[in-house]
Design a protein around this motif. Structure first.
Motif, PDB file in Angstrom:
ATOM      1  N   MET A  40       0.832  -1.211   0.000  1.00  0.00           N
ATOM      2  CA  MET A  40       0.000   0.000   0.000  1.00  0.00           C
ATOM      3  C   MET A  40       0.860   1.252   0.000  1.00  0.00           C
ATOM      4  N   LYS A  41       1.938   1.223   0.745  1.00  0.00           N
ATOM      5  CA  LYS A  41       2.815   2.386   0.817  1.00  0.00           C
ATOM      6  C   LYS A  41       3.617   2.575  -0.478  1.00  0.00           C
ATOM      7  N   ALA A  42       3.746   1.487  -1.237  1.00  0.00           N
ATOM      8  CA  ALA A  42       4.580   1.539  -2.448  1.00  0.00           C
ATOM      9  C   ALA A  42       3.752   1.728  -3.713  1.00  0.00           C
ATOM     10  N   ILE A  43       2.516   2.162  -3.561  1.00  0.00           N
ATOM     11  CA  ILE A  43       1.654   2.354  -4.726  1.00  0.00           C
ATOM     12  C   ILE A  43       2.308   3.343  -5.705  1.00  0.00           C
ATOM     13  N   GLU A  44       2.404   2.955  -6.966  1.00  0.00           N
ATOM     14  CA  GLU A  44       2.949   3.843  -7.991  1.00  0.00           C
ATOM     15  C   GLU A  44       1.946   3.996  -9.127  1.00  0.00           C
ATOM     16  N   LEU A  45       1.756   5.232  -9.540  1.00  0.00           N
ATOM     17  CA  LEU A  45       0.850   5.523 -10.642  1.00  0.00           C
ATOM     18  C   LEU A  45       1.546   5.283 -11.978  1.00  0.00           C
ATOM     19  N   GLN A  46       0.752   4.966 -12.971  1.00  0.00           N
ATOM     20  CA  GLN A  46       1.275   4.947 -14.337  1.00  0.00           C
ATOM     21  C   GLN A  46       1.309   6.387 -14.833  1.00  0.00           C
ATOM     22  N   ILE A  47       2.507   6.909 -14.995  1.00  0.00           N
ATOM     23  CA  ILE A  47       2.671   8.311 -15.386  1.00  0.00           C
ATOM     24  C   ILE A  47       3.341   8.351 -16.755  1.00  0.00           C
ATOM     25  N   PRO A  48       2.823   9.114 -17.691  1.00  0.00           N
ATOM     26  CA  PRO A  48       3.397   9.125 -19.044  1.00  0.00           C
ATOM     27  C   PRO A  48       4.766   9.794 -19.096  1.00  0.00           C
ATOM     28  N   ILE A  59       7.071  19.947 -24.454  1.00  0.00           N
ATOM     29  CA  ILE A  59       7.137  19.633 -25.880  1.00  0.00           C
ATOM     30  C   ILE A  59       6.149  18.531 -26.234  1.00  0.00           C
ATOM     31  N   GLY A  60       6.141  17.473 -25.448  1.00  0.00           N
ATOM     32  CA  GLY A  60       5.284  16.349 -25.786  1.00  0.00           C
ATOM     33  C   GLY A  60       5.105  15.404 -24.635  1.00  0.00           C
ATOM     34  N   GLU A  61       4.099  14.551 -24.767  1.00  0.00           N
ATOM     35  CA  GLU A  61       3.774  13.557 -23.751  1.00  0.00           C
ATOM     36  C   GLU A  61       3.421  12.254 -24.451  1.00  0.00           C
ATOM     37  N   PHE A  62       3.950  11.147 -23.929  1.00  0.00           N
ATOM     38  CA  PHE A  62       3.697   9.841 -24.519  1.00  0.00           C
ATOM     39  C   PHE A  62       3.219   8.893 -23.427  1.00  0.00           C
ATOM     40  N   GLY A  63       2.063   8.317 -23.609  1.00  0.00           N
ATOM     41  CA  GLY A  63       1.509   7.362 -22.658  1.00  0.00           C
ATOM     42  C   GLY A  63       0.017   7.238 -22.866  1.00  0.00           C
ATOM     43  N   GLU A  64      -0.502   6.040 -22.700  1.00  0.00           N
ATOM     44  CA  GLU A  64      -1.928   5.810 -22.897  1.00  0.00           C
ATOM     45  C   GLU A  64      -2.751   6.551 -21.863  1.00  0.00           C
ATOM     46  N   GLN A  65      -2.212   6.634 -20.643  1.00  0.00           N
ATOM     47  CA  GLN A  65      -2.928   7.305 -19.569  1.00  0.00           C
ATOM     48  C   GLN A  65      -2.361   8.704 -19.360  1.00  0.00           C
ATOM     49  N   ARG A  66      -3.193   9.694 -19.695  1.00  0.00           N
ATOM     50  CA  ARG A  66      -2.793  11.074 -19.443  1.00  0.00           C
ATOM     51  C   ARG A  66      -2.942  11.350 -17.955  1.00  0.00           C
ATOM     52  N   ARG A  67      -1.844  11.665 -17.320  1.00  0.00           N
ATOM     53  CA  ARG A  67      -1.926  11.871 -15.876  1.00  0.00           C
ATOM     54  C   ARG A  67      -0.855  12.845 -15.430  1.00  0.00           C
ATOM     55  N   THR A  68      -1.256  13.776 -14.557  1.00  0.00           N
ATOM     56  CA  THR A  68      -0.319  14.681 -13.907  1.00  0.00           C
ATOM     57  C   THR A  68      -0.534  14.564 -12.409  1.00  0.00           C
ATOM     58  N   PRO A  69       0.278  13.774 -11.702  1.00  0.00           N
ATOM     59  CA  PRO A  69       0.048  13.553 -10.269  1.00  0.00           C
ATOM     60  C   PRO A  69       0.139  14.850  -9.473  1.00  0.00           C
ATOM     61  N   ILE A  70      -0.720  14.953  -8.483  1.00  0.00           N
ATOM     62  CA  ILE A  70      -0.705  16.110  -7.581  1.00  0.00           C
ATOM     63  C   ILE A  70      -0.691  15.619  -6.138  1.00  0.00           C
ATOM     64  N   ARG A  71      -0.199  16.437  -5.237  1.00  0.00           N
ATOM     65  CA  ARG A  71      -0.216  16.132  -3.814  1.00  0.00           C
ATOM     66  C   ARG A  71      -1.513  16.642  -3.206  1.00  0.00           C
ATOM     67  N   TYR A  72      -1.816  16.143  -2.023  1.00  0.00           N
ATOM     68  CA  TYR A  72      -3.055  16.590  -1.375  1.00  0.00           C
ATOM     69  C   TYR A  72      -3.041  18.104  -1.176  1.00  0.00           C
ATOM     70  N   GLU A  73      -1.872  18.643  -0.847  1.00  0.00           N
ATOM     71  CA  GLU A  73      -1.770  20.086  -0.598  1.00  0.00           C
ATOM     72  C   GLU A  73      -2.133  20.913  -1.830  1.00  0.00           C
ATOM     73  N   LEU A 281       8.483   2.701 -20.908  1.00  0.00           N
ATOM     74  CA  LEU A 281       8.758   4.124 -21.115  1.00  0.00           C
ATOM     75  C   LEU A 281       7.513   4.976 -20.929  1.00  0.00           C
ATOM     76  N   TYR A 282       6.352   4.415 -21.269  1.00  0.00           N
ATOM     77  CA  TYR A 282       5.114   5.199 -21.284  1.00  0.00           C
ATOM     78  C   TYR A 282       4.383   5.224 -19.940  1.00  0.00           C
ATOM     79  N   SER A 283       4.952   4.583 -18.931  1.00  0.00           N
ATOM     80  CA  SER A 283       4.258   4.541 -17.636  1.00  0.00           C
ATOM     81  C   SER A 283       5.159   4.794 -16.438  1.00  0.00           C
TER      82      SER A 283
END
Length: 821
Positions: A40-48, A59-73, A281-283
């Motif tokens: 649970m503590k090691a959860i990692e998101l698929q980030i492009p 310039i560009g983004e490559f990955g099936e899942q468009r995601r920009t992780p944010i913190r709770y703050e 590369l894409y995640s």
């Protein structure tokens, strides 16, 4: 009564025991699916993969899942409240499971035999999204509950909400709310309004059904219901509520918007990294910072775009895409649908000609609006006949368009529209920092989306006279001088490496007789170049080409080498020219500055070989504990900064030769085939044009002491560019448009002149030392040990000033040079 109570108590106890037993039995079944605390503590998101310029522009983004992780703050309070109102208003008070919701779901299951609503909390949604499938089964639901209860023990509420905000799918390939803000509104999350927060908060329930782009009416109902819930729960006041429900639906499909267009660059980076990372590369959330300068990249985009369009209009209008008179009587929707069938260039639009008059055409644009296109916006459109000829220049609108025509329009300088056509010609530009090889801008073609072929790196074309400076530098390094004379006269070569006897000629068939090398290079005289290579020796020249990074095995082993018959990429040419720009050092072009992992840690940092004229190589002493031992085997010693751990660029060209070649190529700008560049009013720039046989390739490479830029123009199918299209007309204007803002407000940057060089007066006709008092004498630069012997007596004919070099005596030039290579 007591007996009844006792029976009920026993039944309740048995029921509780049975429920506990069933629960335990289920737990035994699913316990292996429950993640550990560490998992649970090691959860990692698929980030492009994200790629940026050096100054941190996307310039560009490559990955099936468009995601920009944010913190709770970073989660705006209005968004958090909107999500809680829509999904789980009791989030901060339950243990991860909403008992009433589960009982409702269980009742629906018993009465209908199907799971109709999950009764899921935000915690349960996180459990499902990260650890489970979306299969609707009884066992999966129990697993979800157990994971949720454990998650609430191991993670804080803020950590759980942060996971939810980053993981949930919100349609249009957007995962997480910051990605949704960019996809639907083209903004970062912090820039949205209350109404927009409520809109995207309504997406988790059903991303397709409540999508504001696909179903704006349903999305509006969902948004307003969430706003009502927020008002009821005291999350917003009446004024905020009223303003939000009255706000229009403004969502569009923005996708992920790049800050600067550099698609060829992004693809180069993606392709290179894929060799190492594969599909990971894409995640993996890698962030790549390139050497690209965002402002210079924008300049390059615009310069190539305008250069191609200028060429295209010079050669005439190839006609409309189609003529559909039947559309004139159709409704607006049908007309728009017909226009959308044609592919177009980004920022351009399709249009249907509704009617014409003498001075304008009434159009229906692709977005449904009407527009009056004035004749001035199409007056360029003389009919295309061939690359060498055009038809009669139009005098009225009807000479160009008729009602029913489907045409292309491009934005014009006056913020309206201009008649256009998709160009067939291509152009490419690359610009390097000559001190370390950093690629500052790169455009691989006119339209990446139509053709991803990168002409800077993937295309090998003949550089023509753009290659001559390499031949001349070889000559200067092998005893020739800028004043050496070669006879520019007809000659026939019987070379065993050539298919037949070869009679090289200059453009236009003119011969100039005995010619100094300086003149021959800035005039781009072919015969002199061929004779020079023949005298010097092909093997000598091929060996010398290694210094510029060229592989002799890929170069022609015959005299055509002198005229640039090799097949080379623009990047190879620009890399070679960087040796002239930096005073004689070999640098390697590079594009990736650094790579960071998802945590911001640097996992790769470029260490390019760098020109350092005040540095000397320092060998690490053996068994030495001094600071120098902290370096790699070879480091740099800077007389001003001390020891610096960075590789130094090797010198491959004598500094005297490098300066003389630079000085001659400055004459290309002053007096030769690159004279158009004088418009920049810069004395520090130098360069060389290049045009191949039949005008199939047009080049210009130019530089000062800091930057080198190469431009190529041509057709992918090798068709000729047409009469009058040379390096100086097809590629040099693009180079000028790019370099103008690059050089603006910057001081002159010259290639340093070595103190070992000497300047003496010579006879312009013979290249020998001038006689005392010779009136037509000119100055030339020599290496100290190559200065012509002094003459002590004056010849009468030398005082006449005949055949003096006009380029070195007066700024006036011979107009016949306009069309030389």
């Amino acid at each position: 009564m007591a007996k009844t109570f006792k029976i009920l108590f026993i039944l309740a106890l048995l029921g509780a025991l049975a429920a506990a037993g069933i629960t335990y039995a289920v737990y035994l079944q699913v316990k292996d699916s429950i993640p550990t605390k560490q998992e649970m503590k090691a959860i990692e998101l698929q980030i492009p993969l994200r790629i940026y310029t050096r100054d941190e522009q996307l310039i560009g983004e490559f990955g099936e899942q468009r995601r920009t992780p944010i913190r709770y703050e970073d989660i705006p309070m209005d968004l958090e409240n909107a999500v809680l109102a829509a999904e789980d208003s009791n989030f901060y008070h339950h243990p991860g499971v909403d008992v009433m919701g589960l009982m409702r779901a269980a009742y629906q299951l018993v009465t209908s035999g199907e799971i109709q609503s999950g009764g899921s909390t935000i915690t349960m949604q996180v459990a499902r999204n990260y650890f489970l499938s979306f299969e609707q089964t009884f066992m999966r639901k129990f697993t979800e509950i157990f994971i949720s209860l454990k998650m609430e023990q191991e993670l804080s509420k803020h950590e759980i909400l942060e996971l939810y905000m980053n993981k949930i799918y919100l349609g249009k390939r957007a995962y997480g709310f910051d990605a949704a803000a960019q996809v639907y509104y083209g903004k970062h999350l912090s820039e949205l309004t209350l109404a927009q927060y409520a809109m995207i908060a309504g997406l988790p329930k059903a991303p397709s059904r409540f999508n504001p782009v696909a179903n704006p009416s349903r999305a509006l109902i969902r948004r307003n219901w969430i706003l009502q819930r927020m008002l009821t729960l005291g999350m917003i006041d009446k004024n905020a509520y009223q303003a939000a429900v009255e706000a229009p639906v403004t969502a569009k499909n923005y996708g992920i918007q790049a800050d600067v267009e550099a698609n060829y660059v992004a693809e180069m980076v993606r392709h290179e990294l894929y060799q190492s990372y594969g599909d990971k590369l894409y995640s993996e959330g890698l962030v790549v910072y390139t050497t690209i300068n965002s402002e210079r990249q924008r300049n390059a985009n615009q310069a190539v775009y305008q250069g191609v369009l200028d060429y295209d209009e010079r050669h005439g209008y190839r006609g409309t895409l189609d003529t559909r008179k039947d559309l004139l009587d159709e409704d607006l929707a049908t007309q728009q649908e017909a226009l959308e069938e044609f592919s177009n260039i980004p920022s351009w639009t399709m249009a249907l000609v509704l009617k014409t008059s003498a001075d304008s055409a009434s159009l229906r644009l692709q977005d449904g609006s009407a527009f009056e296109l004035p004749f001035s916006a199409m007056s360029w459109a003389a009919p295309y006949l061939s690359e060498n000829s055009r038809g009669k220049k139009p005098e009225t609108v009807s000479d160009v368009l008729v009602a029913g025509d489907i045409i292309q329009l491009r934005p014009s300088d006056d913020s309206t529209w201009r008649l256009a056509q998709t160009p067939a010609v291509q152009s490419a530009l690359v610009s390097l920092d000559s001190k370390d090889g950093a690629i500052e801008s790169l455009v691989g073609g006119f339209n990446f989306f139509a053709n991803k072929f990168n002409r800077i790196t993937q295309s090998k074309r003949q550089p023509g006279s753009n290659f001559k400076p390499f031949i001349y530098s070889s000559a200067l390094s092998n005893g020739y001088t800028a004043a050496s004379v070669i006879n520019d006269a007809p000659v026939v070569f019987h070379d065993s490496n050539l298919a037949s006897a070869w009679r090289p000629t200059n453009d236009g068939g003119k011969f100039y007789g005995p010619t100094r090398l300086r003149q021959a290079l800035y005039r781009s005289q072919n015969v002199v170049s061929v004779r020079l290579l023949d005298e010097m020796g092909i093997r000598t020249a091929l060996e010398f080409m290694k210094r510029f990074g060229f592989d002799p095995n890929e170069l022609p082993h015959n005299l055509s080498l002198s005229l640039g018959s090799a097949n080379l990429s623009p990047l190879q040419i620009a890399s070679g020219y960087s040796v002239f720009s930096n005073g004689g050092y070999r640098v390697q072009p590079y594009l990736i500055e650094r790579i960071e992992d998802r945590n911001g840690d640097i996992i790769f940092q470029a260490e390019p070989v760098t020109v350092c004229q005040d540095c000397t190589l320092l060998e690490r002493p053996q068994n030495d504990d001094s600071s120098a031992t902290l370096l790699s085997q070879k480091g740099l010693f800077d007389t001003q900064q001390g020891v610096v751990e960075r590789p130094v660029a090797p010198r491959v060209l004598d500094e005297d030769v490098a300066y003389i070649i630079y000085d001659i190529m400055r004459d290309v700008i002053r007096y030769g085939t690159g004279r158009r560049a004088r418009v920049l009013e810069r004395d520090d720039i130098a360069g060389k044009t290049g045009t191949t046989n039949d005008g199939r390739d047009a080049w210009f490479s130019g530089f000062n002491g800091d930057v080198v830029t190469t431009v190529w123009t041509g057709f992918d199918d090798m068709s000729p560019l047409g009469r009058g299209e040379w390096g100086g007309s097809a590629s040099l204007p693009t180079w000028i448009d790019y370099m103008r803002p690059v050089l603006a407000d910057t001081p002159a940057s010259y290639v340093d002149k070595p103190s070992s060089l000497v300047t003496v007066r010579i006879d312009p006709n013979t290249g020998e030392r001038a006689y005392p008092g010779q009136k037509n004498a000119i100055f030339e630069v020599f290496r100290r040990d190559h200065v012509p012997a002094a003459n002590v007596a004056a010849r009468p004919e030398a005082r006449d000033g005949q055949n003096a070099d006009p380029a070195r005596v007066t700024p006036s030039t011979n107009s016949a040079l306009e069309n030389l290579f």
